[in-house]
Motif scaffolding. Structure first.
Motif, PDB file in Angstrom:
ATOM      1  N   GLY A 221       4.966   5.549  -4.348  1.00 56.36           N
ATOM      2  CA  GLY A 221       5.911   5.247  -5.411  1.00 56.36           C
ATOM      3  C   GLY A 221       7.274   4.782  -4.931  1.00 56.36           C
ATOM      4  O   GLY A 221       8.151   4.498  -5.740  1.00 56.36           O
ATOM      5  N   VAL A 222       7.473   4.697  -3.608  1.00 60.10           N
ATOM      6  CA  VAL A 222       8.736   4.197  -3.047  1.00 60.10           C
ATOM      7  C   VAL A 222       8.431   3.212  -1.929  1.00 60.10           C
ATOM      8  O   VAL A 222       7.356   3.237  -1.334  1.00 60.10           O
ATOM      9  CB  VAL A 222       9.633   5.347  -2.510  1.00 60.10           C
ATOM     10  CG1 VAL A 222      10.092   6.245  -3.629  1.00 60.10           C
ATOM     11  CG2 VAL A 222       8.914   6.134  -1.448  1.00 60.10           C
ATOM     12  N   LEU A 223       9.387   2.349  -1.654  1.00 61.23           N
ATOM     13  CA  LEU A 223       9.242   1.412  -0.537  1.00 61.23           C
ATOM     14  C   LEU A 223       9.768   2.049   0.738  1.00 61.23           C
ATOM     15  O   LEU A 223      10.761   2.771   0.710  1.00 61.23           O
ATOM     16  CB  LEU A 223      10.011   0.120  -0.810  1.00 61.23           C
ATOM     17  CG  LEU A 223       9.386  -0.827  -1.828  1.00 61.23           C
ATOM     18  CD1 LEU A 223      10.352  -1.953  -2.156  1.00 61.23           C
ATOM     19  CD2 LEU A 223       8.077  -1.381  -1.313  1.00 61.23           C
TER      20      LEU A 223
ATOM     21  N   LEU B 107       8.044  13.844   4.655  1.00 64.81           N
ATOM     22  CA  LEU B 107       6.936  13.539   5.560  1.00 64.81           C
ATOM     23  C   LEU B 107       5.641  14.143   5.053  1.00 64.81           C
ATOM     24  O   LEU B 107       4.573  13.522   5.140  1.00 64.81           O
ATOM     25  CB  LEU B 107       7.239  14.082   6.963  1.00 64.81           C
ATOM     26  CG  LEU B 107       8.151  13.242   7.829  1.00 64.81           C
ATOM     27  CD1 LEU B 107       8.567  14.011   9.071  1.00 64.81           C
ATOM     28  CD2 LEU B 107       7.467  11.949   8.215  1.00 64.81           C
ATOM     29  N   GLU B 108       5.717  15.359   4.528  1.00 66.44           N
ATOM     30  CA  GLU B 108       4.511  16.038   4.056  1.00 66.44           C
ATOM     31  C   GLU B 108       3.863  15.280   2.898  1.00 66.44           C
ATOM     32  O   GLU B 108       2.649  15.097   2.863  1.00 66.44           O
ATOM     33  CB  GLU B 108       4.836  17.476   3.624  1.00 66.44           C
ATOM     34  CG  GLU B 108       5.268  18.384   4.749  1.00 66.44           C
ATOM     35  CD  GLU B 108       6.733  18.201   5.152  1.00 66.44           C
ATOM     36  OE1 GLU B 108       7.536  17.642   4.361  1.00 66.44           O
ATOM     37  OE2 GLU B 108       7.069  18.588   6.280  1.00 66.44           O
ATOM     38  N   LYS B 109       4.679  14.835   1.959  1.00 67.31           N
ATOM     39  CA  LYS B 109       4.144  14.106   0.806  1.00 67.31           C
ATOM     40  C   LYS B 109       3.536  12.770   1.239  1.00 67.31           C
ATOM     41  O   LYS B 109       2.455  12.394   0.804  1.00 67.31           O
ATOM     42  CB  LYS B 109       5.228  13.882  -0.245  1.00 67.31           C
ATOM     43  CG  LYS B 109       4.704  13.160  -1.467  1.00 67.31           C
ATOM     44  CD  LYS B 109       5.762  12.936  -2.511  1.00 67.31           C
ATOM     45  CE  LYS B 109       5.192  12.113  -3.662  1.00 67.31           C
ATOM     46  NZ  LYS B 109       6.219  11.687  -4.596  1.00 67.31           N
ATOM     47  N   ALA B 110       4.245  12.038   2.097  1.00 69.57           N
ATOM     48  CA  ALA B 110       3.746  10.741   2.558  1.00 69.57           C
ATOM     49  C   ALA B 110       2.444  10.910   3.334  1.00 69.57           C
ATOM     50  O   ALA B 110       1.499  10.137   3.159  1.00 69.57           O
ATOM     51  CB  ALA B 110       4.794  10.059   3.426  1.00 69.57           C
ATOM     52  N   THR B 111       2.385  11.939   4.188  1.00 62.72           N
ATOM     53  CA  THR B 111       1.167  12.196   4.959  1.00 62.72           C
ATOM     54  C   THR B 111       0.013  12.501   4.022  1.00 62.72           C
ATOM     55  O   THR B 111      -1.094  11.966   4.171  1.00 62.72           O
ATOM     56  CB  THR B 111       1.393  13.372   5.933  1.00 62.72           C
ATOM     57  OG1 THR B 111       2.468  13.042   6.804  1.00 62.72           O
ATOM     58  CG2 THR B 111       0.157  13.652   6.755  1.00 62.72           C
TER      59      THR B 111
ATOM     60  N   LEU C 189      10.844   6.563   6.565  1.00 65.60           N
ATOM     61  CA  LEU C 189      10.770   6.984   5.173  1.00 65.60           C
ATOM     62  C   LEU C 189      12.142   6.995   4.513  1.00 65.60           C
ATOM     63  O   LEU C 189      13.143   7.334   5.146  1.00 65.60           O
ATOM     64  CB  LEU C 189      10.180   8.396   5.088  1.00 65.60           C
ATOM     65  CG  LEU C 189       8.803   8.595   5.699  1.00 65.60           C
ATOM     66  CD1 LEU C 189       8.380  10.043   5.545  1.00 65.60           C
ATOM     67  CD2 LEU C 189       7.786   7.672   5.087  1.00 65.60           C
ATOM     68  N   PRO C 190      12.184   6.666   3.222  1.00 67.67           N
ATOM     69  CA  PRO C 190      13.439   6.807   2.494  1.00 67.67           C
ATOM     70  C   PRO C 190      13.740   8.291   2.273  1.00 67.67           C
ATOM     71  O   PRO C 190      12.865   9.143   2.369  1.00 67.67           O
ATOM     72  CB  PRO C 190      13.162   6.091   1.168  1.00 67.67           C
ATOM     73  CG  PRO C 190      11.690   6.076   1.034  1.00 67.67           C
ATOM     74  CD  PRO C 190      11.116   6.098   2.413  1.00 67.67           C
TER      75      PRO C 190
ATOM     76  N   ILE D  50       0.837  -1.204   0.000  1.00 66.51           N
ATOM     77  CA  ILE D  50       0.000   0.000   0.000  1.00 66.51           C
ATOM     78  C   ILE D  50       0.869   1.249   0.000  1.00 66.51           C
ATOM     79  O   ILE D  50       0.616   2.200  -0.747  1.00 66.51           O
ATOM     80  CB  ILE D  50      -0.961  -0.008   1.203  1.00 66.51           C
ATOM     81  CG1 ILE D  50      -2.006  -1.103   1.026  1.00 66.51           C
ATOM     82  CG2 ILE D  50      -1.630   1.359   1.396  1.00 66.51           C
ATOM     83  CD1 ILE D  50      -2.795  -1.404   2.273  1.00 66.51           C
ATOM     84  N   PHE D  51       1.913   1.239   0.810  1.00 65.97           N
ATOM     85  CA  PHE D  51       2.828   2.371   0.876  1.00 65.97           C
ATOM     86  C   PHE D  51       3.452   2.627  -0.500  1.00 65.97           C
ATOM     87  O   PHE D  51       3.516   3.766  -0.967  1.00 65.97           O
ATOM     88  CB  PHE D  51       3.905   2.100   1.923  1.00 65.97           C
ATOM     89  CG  PHE D  51       4.738   3.298   2.268  1.00 65.97           C
ATOM     90  CD1 PHE D  51       4.345   4.148   3.287  1.00 65.97           C
ATOM     91  CD2 PHE D  51       5.910   3.577   1.592  1.00 65.97           C
ATOM     92  CE1 PHE D  51       5.109   5.259   3.619  1.00 65.97           C
ATOM     93  CE2 PHE D  51       6.676   4.677   1.904  1.00 65.97           C
ATOM     94  CZ  PHE D  51       6.275   5.529   2.927  1.00 65.97           C
TER      95      PHE D  51
END
Length: 119
Positions: free
Chosen positions: A30-32, A53-57, A47-48, A24-25
């Motif tokens: 688009g990244v693991l 953090l903002e984009k992942a959130t 996170l890689p 899902i991540f």
């Protein structure tokens, strides 16, 4: 960009496993993730460097998985486990107490001072 960026993902369905979470991540960002720490109903994800953090959130918050809407936010844990709670056993010392007067029919528990020879 810090390598210690961690994302809290809450409201996970109980049947989710680490492999599904990683899939899902990847689908959403688009990244693991570098690594995951999965517990019932929540996960911490490192996170890689290529992901903020903002984009992942933004990509994960509110996303529906198995009927549950994910809650994603930056983790409030300090990097490198500096927010560790001290071990309470390091403050208290266990002193064995020896029973006294076993043969007289009454059992007296020695105090700590008596058991280490101070009385």
């Amino acid at each position: 960009m810090s390598a210690n960026q961690r994302l809290f993902i809450g409201n996970l369905p109980p049947q989710i496993n680490e492999e599904t979470l990683r899939d899902i991540f990847f689908q959403r960002t688009g990244v693991l993730p570098q690594n995951t720490f999965l517990r019932p109903n929540f996960a911490l994800v490192r996170l890689p460097d290529t992901l903020t953090l903002e984009k992942a959130t933004e990509m994960l918050n509110g996303y529906e998985v198995m009927g549950s809407h994910l809650v994603a936010e930056p983790s409030s844990l300090a990097p490198n486990r500096s927010a560790v709670v001290p071990n309470p056993w390091s403050v208290y010392h266990m002193v064995p107490c020896r029973p006294k007067n076993i043969h007289s029919g009454t059992l007296k528990i020695a105090t700590q001072e008596e058991s280490i020879g101070l009385k």
